[in-house]
Scaffold this motif. Sequence first.
Motif, PDB file in Angstrom:
ATOM      1  N   THR A 119       0.873  -1.167   0.000  1.00  0.00           N
ATOM      2  CA  THR A 119       0.000   0.000   0.000  1.00  0.00           C
ATOM      3  C   THR A 119       0.912   1.219   0.000  1.00  0.00           C
ATOM      4  O   THR A 119       1.809   1.326   0.840  1.00  0.00           O
ATOM      5  CB  THR A 119      -0.899   0.024   1.251  1.00  0.00           C
ATOM      6  N   VAL A 120       0.709   2.110  -0.957  1.00  0.00           N
ATOM      7  CA  VAL A 120       1.493   3.341  -1.057  1.00  0.00           C
ATOM      8  C   VAL A 120       0.538   4.494  -0.790  1.00  0.00           C
ATOM      9  O   VAL A 120      -0.414   4.699  -1.545  1.00  0.00           O
ATOM     10  CB  VAL A 120       2.160   3.478  -2.448  1.00  0.00           C
ATOM     11  N   LYS A 121       0.787   5.223   0.274  1.00  0.00           N
ATOM     12  CA  LYS A 121      -0.128   6.285   0.709  1.00  0.00           C
ATOM     13  C   LYS A 121       0.060   7.569  -0.091  1.00  0.00           C
ATOM     14  O   LYS A 121       1.037   7.741  -0.825  1.00  0.00           O
ATOM     15  CB  LYS A 121       0.077   6.566   2.202  1.00  0.00           C
ATOM     16  N   ASP A 122      -0.861   8.494   0.097  1.00  0.00           N
ATOM     17  CA  ASP A 122      -0.897   9.763  -0.627  1.00  0.00           C
ATOM     18  C   ASP A 122       0.443  10.501  -0.576  1.00  0.00           C
ATOM     19  O   ASP A 122       1.085  10.584   0.473  1.00  0.00           O
ATOM     20  CB  ASP A 122      -1.962  10.692  -0.033  1.00  0.00           C
ATOM     21  N   GLY A 123       0.836  11.038  -1.728  1.00  0.00           N
ATOM     22  CA  GLY A 123       2.000  11.910  -1.806  1.00  0.00           C
ATOM     23  C   GLY A 123       3.351  11.226  -1.803  1.00  0.00           C
ATOM     24  O   GLY A 123       4.384  11.904  -1.829  1.00  0.00           O
ATOM     25  N   ALA A 124       3.389   9.913  -1.789  1.00  0.00           N
ATOM     26  CA  ALA A 124       4.670   9.206  -1.759  1.00  0.00           C
ATOM     27  C   ALA A 124       5.371   9.283  -3.117  1.00  0.00           C
ATOM     28  O   ALA A 124       4.723   9.425  -4.161  1.00  0.00           O
ATOM     29  CB  ALA A 124       4.469   7.748  -1.360  1.00  0.00           C
ATOM     30  N   THR A 125       6.689   9.187  -3.082  1.00  0.00           N
ATOM     31  CA  THR A 125       7.512   9.141  -4.289  1.00  0.00           C
ATOM     32  C   THR A 125       8.346   7.876  -4.233  1.00  0.00           C
ATOM     33  O   THR A 125       9.031   7.630  -3.230  1.00  0.00           O
ATOM     34  CB  THR A 125       8.445  10.369  -4.381  1.00  0.00           C
ATOM     35  N   ILE A 126       8.297   7.085  -5.303  1.00  0.00           N
ATOM     36  CA  ILE A 126       9.050   5.840  -5.369  1.00  0.00           C
ATOM     37  C   ILE A 126      10.069   5.978  -6.496  1.00  0.00           C
ATOM     38  O   ILE A 126       9.702   6.133  -7.659  1.00  0.00           O
ATOM     39  CB  ILE A 126       8.138   4.619  -5.628  1.00  0.00           C
ATOM     40  N   GLY A 127      11.359   5.913  -6.145  1.00  0.00           N
ATOM     41  CA  GLY A 127      12.442   6.119  -7.098  1.00  0.00           C
ATOM     42  C   GLY A 127      12.621   4.971  -8.077  1.00  0.00           C
ATOM     43  O   GLY A 127      12.117   3.860  -7.886  1.00  0.00           O
ATOM     44  N   ALA A 128      13.384   5.245  -9.120  1.00  0.00           N
ATOM     45  CA  ALA A 128      13.634   4.291 -10.203  1.00  0.00           C
ATOM     46  C   ALA A 128      14.165   2.965  -9.671  1.00  0.00           C
ATOM     47  O   ALA A 128      15.025   2.927  -8.797  1.00  0.00           O
ATOM     48  CB  ALA A 128      14.622   4.883 -11.197  1.00  0.00           C
ATOM     49  N   ASP A 129      13.630   1.893 -10.209  1.00  0.00           N
ATOM     50  CA  ASP A 129      14.070   0.527  -9.917  1.00  0.00           C
ATOM     51  C   ASP A 129      13.915   0.109  -8.461  1.00  0.00           C
ATOM     52  O   ASP A 129      14.529  -0.861  -8.029  1.00  0.00           O
ATOM     53  CB  ASP A 129      15.511   0.306 -10.391  1.00  0.00           C
ATOM     54  N   ALA A 130      13.088   0.816  -7.706  1.00  0.00           N
ATOM     55  CA  ALA A 130      12.819   0.406  -6.322  1.00  0.00           C
ATOM     56  C   ALA A 130      11.867  -0.778  -6.325  1.00  0.00           C
ATOM     57  O   ALA A 130      10.983  -0.879  -7.179  1.00  0.00           O
ATOM     58  CB  ALA A 130      12.220   1.562  -5.534  1.00  0.00           C
ATOM     59  N   SER A 131      12.061  -1.666  -5.371  1.00  0.00           N
ATOM     60  CA  SER A 131      11.177  -2.815  -5.191  1.00  0.00           C
ATOM     61  C   SER A 131      10.536  -2.721  -3.818  1.00  0.00           C
ATOM     62  O   SER A 131      11.241  -2.691  -2.805  1.00  0.00           O
ATOM     63  CB  SER A 131      11.952  -4.127  -5.303  1.00  0.00           C
ATOM     64  N   ILE A 132       9.228  -2.663  -3.797  1.00  0.00           N
ATOM     65  CA  ILE A 132       8.471  -2.625  -2.546  1.00  0.00           C
ATOM     66  C   ILE A 132       7.762  -3.974  -2.489  1.00  0.00           C
ATOM     67  O   ILE A 132       6.920  -4.260  -3.335  1.00  0.00           O
ATOM     68  CB  ILE A 132       7.426  -1.485  -2.539  1.00  0.00           C
ATOM     69  N   MET A 133       8.110  -4.788  -1.512  1.00  0.00           N
ATOM     70  CA  MET A 133       7.679  -6.181  -1.540  1.00  0.00           C
ATOM     71  C   MET A 133       6.813  -6.550  -0.343  1.00  0.00           C
ATOM     72  O   MET A 133       7.183  -6.310   0.797  1.00  0.00           O
ATOM     73  CB  MET A 133       8.912  -7.100  -1.569  1.00  0.00           C
TER      74      MET A 133
END
Length: 185
Positions: A119-133
Amino acid sequence: MFDRLKADIRTALTKDPAATSAMEVALTYPGLHAIWAYRVAHWLWANDRTLLARLISHVARFLTGVEIHPAAEIGERVFIDHGMGIVIGETAEIGDDVLLYHGVTLGGTSMRREKRHPTVKDGATIGADASIMGPITVGENASVGAGAVVVDDVTPETTVVGNPAEPVGAAGVASPNPDPIIADG
């Protein structure tokens, strides 16, 4: 519907300094096209047209390089910059005003039919090639650095980097998000 399309285009113009016009964004931004295709597929999925929904998401993946499962939940003004290599799993949830760079994976860690994606909440930034597992949460206005591997929750307003991802700051103390755009509000 047209208001939503216009909002998507405005979001791209706001979040991408390379964007020069609404027409350019509407015609040439694969991340935007992927979101539009996802919305059609998601509606079909929610209305028990699952095969057609999967076919649309499959064609969108072929055309854009972005794979979004039609059952995922995606909020408003989500911007996928560049897009190529993005994977958003079936039980992923993405809030409003989220920025995803190329190569991001919101992946699962279970083979059971349960909540298994982030779950990615409001306003988050996820950088290139990141893995959220896994079924973890990236908090509001948090940032995940490029190439990070996130396997634990990220608290709001925190920046994490590395493999495994750890908060940026002295002695492991989380620091506020250093993004000047976010900081200015």
